[in-house]
Design a protein around this motif. Structure first.
Motif, mmCIF file in Angstrom:
data_model
loop_
_atom_site.group_PDB
_atom_site.id
_atom_site.type_symbol
_atom_site.label_atom_id
_atom_site.label_comp_id
_atom_site.label_asym_id
_atom_site.label_seq_id
_atom_site.Cartn_x
_atom_site.Cartn_y
_atom_site.Cartn_z
ATOM 1 N N CYS A 28 -1.570 1.072 6.048
ATOM 2 C CA CYS A 28 -0.250 0.767 6.604
ATOM 3 C C CYS A 28 0.581 2.030 6.547
ATOM 4 N N LEU A 30 3.861 1.979 7.799
ATOM 5 C CA LEU A 30 5.224 1.573 8.159
ATOM 6 C C LEU A 30 6.254 1.941 7.085
ATOM 7 N N GLY A 31 5.805 2.091 5.842
ATOM 8 C CA GLY A 31 6.666 2.702 4.827
ATOM 9 C C GLY A 31 7.882 1.893 4.410
ATOM 10 N N CYS A 32 7.777 0.590 4.290
ATOM 11 C CA CYS A 32 8.925 -0.204 3.815
ATOM 12 C C CYS A 32 9.218 0.160 2.357
ATOM 13 N N CYS A 35 7.819 -1.942 -1.000
ATOM 14 C CA CYS A 35 6.601 -2.689 -0.668
ATOM 15 C C CYS A 35 5.849 -3.080 -1.940
ATOM 16 N N THR A 40 -2.463 -0.771 -0.598
ATOM 17 C CA THR A 40 -3.085 -1.055 0.707
ATOM 18 C C THR A 40 -2.732 -0.002 1.755
ATOM 19 N N HIS A 41 -1.916 0.999 1.428
ATOM 20 C CA HIS A 41 -1.387 1.903 2.463
ATOM 21 C C HIS A 41 -2.402 2.927 2.962
ATOM 22 N N GLY A 72 -1.637 -7.724 4.725
ATOM 23 C CA GLY A 72 -2.005 -6.309 4.607
ATOM 24 C C GLY A 72 -1.442 -5.683 3.354
ATOM 25 N N GLY A 73 -1.387 -4.319 3.530
ATOM 26 C CA GLY A 73 -1.658 -3.439 4.676
ATOM 27 C C GLY A 73 -0.938 -3.941 5.952
ATOM 28 N N GLU A 74 -1.230 -3.251 7.020
ATOM 29 C CA GLU A 74 -0.666 -3.686 8.299
ATOM 30 C C GLU A 74 -1.794 -4.108 9.229
ATOM 31 N N GLY A 102 4.112 -6.286 9.660
ATOM 32 C CA GLY A 102 5.364 -5.575 9.434
ATOM 33 C C GLY A 102 6.046 -5.198 10.733
ATOM 34 N N PHE A 129 9.535 -5.299 5.617
ATOM 35 C CA PHE A 129 10.167 -5.789 4.396
ATOM 36 C C PHE A 129 11.429 -4.973 4.163
HETATM 37 S S1 SF4 Z 1 5.664 -4.388 3.313
HETATM 38 FE FE1 SF4 Z 1 3.880 -4.569 4.689
HETATM 39 S S2 SF4 Z 1 4.487 -3.399 6.509
HETATM 40 FE FE2 SF4 Z 1 5.866 -2.771 4.866
HETATM 41 S S3 SF4 Z 1 4.924 -0.958 3.913
HETATM 42 FE FE3 SF4 Z 1 4.218 -2.748 2.781
HETATM 43 S S4 SF4 Z 1 2.263 -3.313 3.687
HETATM 44 FE FE4 SF4 Z 1 3.347 -1.998 5.157
#
Ligand code: SF4
Length: 190
Positions: A28, A30-32, A35, A40-41, A72-74, A102, A129
């Motif tokens: 993933c 997306l870097g929220c 998280c 899982t990134h 996920g992950g994404e 995400g 998130f």
């Molecule tokens: S919350 Fe989901 S979309 Fe956001 S960084 Fe984490 S795994 Fe990725």
């Protein structure tokens, strides 16, 4: 077709209505901030598995579960294998499917690889998130999340009834936790 997997759980109660098999995809970007699944990134982590093998796992579980959840992950950064997996689960088992992403619904709707999502997913929970809007109930980590129901199988009350967390104790004593609010379990133990 290969899918990069972080983890697979055969029987979860905190990732959707009823008992469900859960796939956590690996990768993933997306870097929220905040998280809960940073492990899982890394898109090079986890293990690569054939979609065929994953569908086979679900087929063998089908009599004892209500559906599958993909998280996920994404998942939609692997949209082609994830959609192939969901299409085959729907066609070969008829199980329900819940997908976390995400990406926002607007972003998903623009993905050519995600065309047909409404035909093989019952519930989509979409959006980054946002820690400042943390909610952690009804399968929504934060209040900005958008829930789309693509079938009549489930509605808001079904999601509201899902436990916010669950834990498994492995044979070696290791404790794994899952759900939309795993810290709730730590708070209860404290
Ligand atoms: S919350 Fe989901 S979309 Fe956001 S960084 Fe984490 S795994 Fe990725």
């Amino acid at each position: 077709m290969k899918l990069r997997l972080h983890a697979f759980e055969a029987a979860s109660r905190a990732n959707g209505p009823g008992v469900r098999a859960v796939l956590w995809t690996q990768g993933c970007s997306l870097g929220c901030v905040g998280c809960f699944n940073p492990e899982t990134h890394d898109g090079g982590g986890g293990e690569e598995l054939d979609v065929e093998a994953l569908v086979g796992r679900v087929r063998r579980l089908a009599g004892g579960i209500a559906g599958v959840t993909v998280s996920g992950g994404e998942p939609l950064q692997q949209a082609r294998p994830v959609m192939e997996f969901l299409r085959r689960v729907r066609a070969e088992t008829g199980l329900s499917a819940l997908l976390f992403t995400g990406f926002t619904w607007d972003e998903v709707a623009r993905m050519p690889e995600a065309a047909g999502i409404a035909g093989c997913v019952d519930v989509l929970i979409a959006g980054r998130f946002e820690a400042a809007r943390r909610r952690a109930t009804g399968l929504c980590g934060s209040a900005n999340k958008e829930v789309r129901f693509f079938s009549a199988r489930y509605g808001p009350a079904d999601l509201a009834g899902v436990p916010v967390a669950e834990a498994w104790i492995e044979a070696g004593g290791e404790v794994r936790v899952s759900g939309i609010d795993p810290p709730a379990l730590r708070d209860r133990r404290a």
